[in-house]
Write a protein that holds these residues in place. Structure first.
Motif, PDB file in Angstrom:
ATOM      1  N   THR A 153       0.728  -0.870   5.085  1.00 53.12           N
ATOM      2  CA  THR A 153       1.422  -2.128   5.412  1.00 53.12           C
ATOM      3  C   THR A 153       0.569  -3.329   5.036  1.00 53.12           C
ATOM      4  O   THR A 153       1.079  -4.293   4.461  1.00 53.12           O
ATOM      5  N   ALA A 154      -0.724  -3.286   5.317  1.00 54.81           N
ATOM      6  CA  ALA A 154      -1.628  -4.405   4.996  1.00 54.81           C
ATOM      7  C   ALA A 154      -1.743  -4.612   3.487  1.00 54.81           C
ATOM      8  O   ALA A 154      -1.718  -5.752   3.006  1.00 54.81           O
ATOM      9  N   VAL A 155      -1.859  -3.535   2.724  1.00 53.18           N
ATOM     10  CA  VAL A 155      -1.958  -3.655   1.265  1.00 53.18           C
ATOM     11  C   VAL A 155      -0.647  -4.190   0.693  1.00 53.18           C
ATOM     12  O   VAL A 155      -0.639  -5.088  -0.152  1.00 53.18           O
ATOM     13  N   GLU A 156       0.460  -3.660   1.162  1.00 48.86           N
ATOM     14  CA  GLU A 156       1.768  -4.125   0.690  1.00 48.86           C
ATOM     15  C   GLU A 156       1.962  -5.612   0.990  1.00 48.86           C
ATOM     16  O   GLU A 156       2.401  -6.381   0.136  1.00 48.86           O
ATOM     17  N   PHE A 157       1.617  -6.036   2.193  1.00 48.55           N
ATOM     18  CA  PHE A 157       1.717  -7.441   2.584  1.00 48.55           C
ATOM     19  C   PHE A 157       0.822  -8.309   1.690  1.00 48.55           C
ATOM     20  O   PHE A 157       1.233  -9.368   1.231  1.00 48.55           O
ATOM     21  N   HIS A 158      -0.386  -7.843   1.444  1.00 48.95           N
ATOM     22  CA  HIS A 158      -1.336  -8.584   0.616  1.00 48.95           C
ATOM     23  C   HIS A 158      -0.760  -8.835  -0.784  1.00 48.95           C
ATOM     24  O   HIS A 158      -0.825  -9.946  -1.307  1.00 48.95           O
ATOM     25  N   TYR A 159      -0.195  -7.814  -1.403  1.00 47.69           N
ATOM     26  CA  TYR A 159       0.330  -7.951  -2.753  1.00 47.69           C
ATOM     27  C   TYR A 159       1.616  -8.774  -2.801  1.00 47.69           C
ATOM     28  O   TYR A 159       1.905  -9.390  -3.819  1.00 47.69           O
ATOM     29  N   LYS A 160       2.368  -8.808  -1.719  1.00 44.60           N
ATOM     30  CA  LYS A 160       3.584  -9.625  -1.686  1.00 44.60           C
ATOM     31  C   LYS A 160       3.271 -11.103  -1.461  1.00 44.60           C
ATOM     32  O   LYS A 160       3.963 -11.976  -1.971  1.00 44.60           O
ATOM     33  N   MET A 161       2.227 -11.395  -0.691  1.00 39.37           N
ATOM     34  CA  MET A 161       1.971 -12.769  -0.264  1.00 39.37           C
ATOM     35  C   MET A 161       0.952 -13.528  -1.119  1.00 39.37           C
ATOM     36  O   MET A 161       0.894 -14.748  -1.044  1.00 39.37           O
ATOM     37  N   ARG A 162       0.146 -12.848  -1.899  1.00 38.16           N
ATOM     38  CA  ARG A 162      -0.902 -13.512  -2.661  1.00 38.16           C
ATOM     39  C   ARG A 162      -0.485 -13.694  -4.110  1.00 38.16           C
ATOM     40  O   ARG A 162       0.084 -12.795  -4.717  1.00 38.16           O
ATOM     41  N   LEU A 163      -0.792 -14.854  -4.683  1.00 43.06           N
ATOM     42  CA  LEU A 163      -0.567 -15.044  -6.109  1.00 43.06           C
ATOM     43  C   LEU A 163      -1.519 -14.181  -6.919  1.00 43.06           C
ATOM     44  O   LEU A 163      -1.137 -13.598  -7.923  1.00 43.06           O
ATOM     45  N   LYS A 164      -2.770 -14.131  -6.480  1.00 39.22           N
ATOM     46  CA  LYS A 164      -3.769 -13.285  -7.110  1.00 39.22           C
ATOM     47  C   LYS A 164      -4.347 -12.356  -6.050  1.00 39.22           C
ATOM     48  O   LYS A 164      -4.841 -12.824  -5.031  1.00 39.22           O
ATOM     49  N   PRO A 165      -4.298 -11.057  -6.290  1.00 38.78           N
ATOM     50  CA  PRO A 165      -4.846 -10.120  -5.298  1.00 38.78           C
ATOM     51  C   PRO A 165      -6.337 -10.343  -5.081  1.00 38.78           C
ATOM     52  O   PRO A 165      -7.049 -10.817  -5.966  1.00 38.78           O
ATOM     53  N   GLY A 166      -6.814 -10.000  -3.892  1.00 38.51           N
ATOM     54  CA  GLY A 166      -8.222 -10.166  -3.533  1.00 38.51           C
ATOM     55  C   GLY A 166      -9.057  -8.987  -4.001  1.00 38.51           C
ATOM     56  O   GLY A 166      -9.196  -8.002  -3.290  1.00 38.51           O
ATOM     57  N   TYR A 167      -9.575  -9.093  -5.231  1.00 33.55           N
ATOM     58  CA  TYR A 167     -10.438  -8.053  -5.780  1.00 33.55           C
ATOM     59  C   TYR A 167     -11.888  -8.426  -5.579  1.00 33.55           C
ATOM     60  O   TYR A 167     -12.240  -9.600  -5.548  1.00 33.55           O
ATOM     61  N   ASP A 168     -12.744  -7.415  -5.511  1.00 31.17           N
ATOM     62  CA  ASP A 168     -14.179  -7.651  -5.514  1.00 31.17           C
ATOM     63  C   ASP A 168     -14.619  -7.614  -6.974  1.00 31.17           C
ATOM     64  O   ASP A 168     -14.879  -6.555  -7.539  1.00 31.17           O
TER      65      ASP A 168
END
Length: 180
Positions: A153-168
Motif C-alpha cells: 500500500t505504501a509503495v503504491e501510494f508513493h508511485y501514485k502521489m509523487r511526480l518523481k519516485p524517491g530513489y536513492d
C-alpha cells in the motif's frame, strides 16, 4: 548564534535520515508470485561515477551476476570497489550477495532483494536490452510498516502521489548491459 545551532542540527539529522536505501523485514509479496525473467540471467555491467572530492569524480565498473535459483527466484552478486559500503555490513569477501524475486505493483516491476536478513526494494526497468535498478530511498514513506500488505500500500501510494519516485540515487545502477 543560538538560531544557527538548531538549524545546523536539523540539517545534519535530515541528511543522516535520507542517505540510505530503504530496507525492511517485509517484502512486496510474501512469497514469489512471478516466474523469473530469463533475460536477466547472466552478467551485467556498467560504469558508475562517484565523487572523489569536491570537484572530481572517479568512474568504477560495477558487475551484477543474476543466476537462476528456482523458477521464481534469483541468486545475485554485485561486485565493484565497494569499500564505502563496508559500514553497512553487507559485503561478503568482495561482493554483495543475496537472493531476489520480482513483484509487479503500480504498473512497475520491483526486485525484492534479500541481503543479510533485510529486504531492499528496487524498481527494475528493462529497456533496449539494458537494465536499470533504482533502489527506493529510506524516506519514500513516513509510515511504520508492519507487514507486506502495508508495504504494498505504501509503495503504491508513493508511485501514485509523487511526480518523481524517491530513489536513492547514490545506489542506483543505470544502463547495465549484458556482458555474456
Amino acid at each position: 548564534m543560538r538560531q544557527f545551532l538548531p538549524m545546523l542540527l536539523l540539517c545534519v539529522l535530515a541528511v543522516s535520515l535520507c542517505g540510505c536505501p530503504y530496507d525492511s523485514p517485509y517484502n512486496l509479496d510474501e512469497v514469489p508470485q512471478e516466474n523469473i525473467d530469463e533475460r536477466l540471467v547472466g552478467t551485467w555491467q556498467t560504469i558508475v561515477a562517484k565523487p572523489s572530492d569536491d570537484t572530481h569524480t572517479i568512474e568504477d565498473p560495477v558487475t551484477i551476476i543474476f543466476e537462476k535459483r528456482t523458477d521464481k527466484e534469483y541468486d545475485f552478486a554485485i561486485t565493484k570497489n565497494i569499500n564505502e559500503l563496508k559500514p553497512y555490513q553487507v559485503i561478503v569477501n568482495d561482493s554483495i550477495k543475496g537472493t531476489a524475486y520480482i513483484s509487479t505493483l503500480a504498473g512497475k516491476r520491483f526486485l525484492n532483494a534479500f541481503i543479510r536478513g533485510k529486504v531492499y526494494l528496487a524498481e527494475l526497468v528493462v529497456e533496449n536490452n539494458n537494465i536499470s535498478i533504482y533502489p527506493l530511498a529510506e524516506h519514500f514513506t513516513s509510515k511504520y510498516i508492519k507487514n507486506s500488505r502495508e508495504l504494498r500500500t505504501a509503495v503504491e501510494f508513493h508511485y501514485k502521489m509523487r511526480l518523481k519516485p524517491g530513489y536513492d540515487q547514490a545506489f542506483a545502477l543505470k544502463n547495465l548491459h549484458k556482458a555474456r
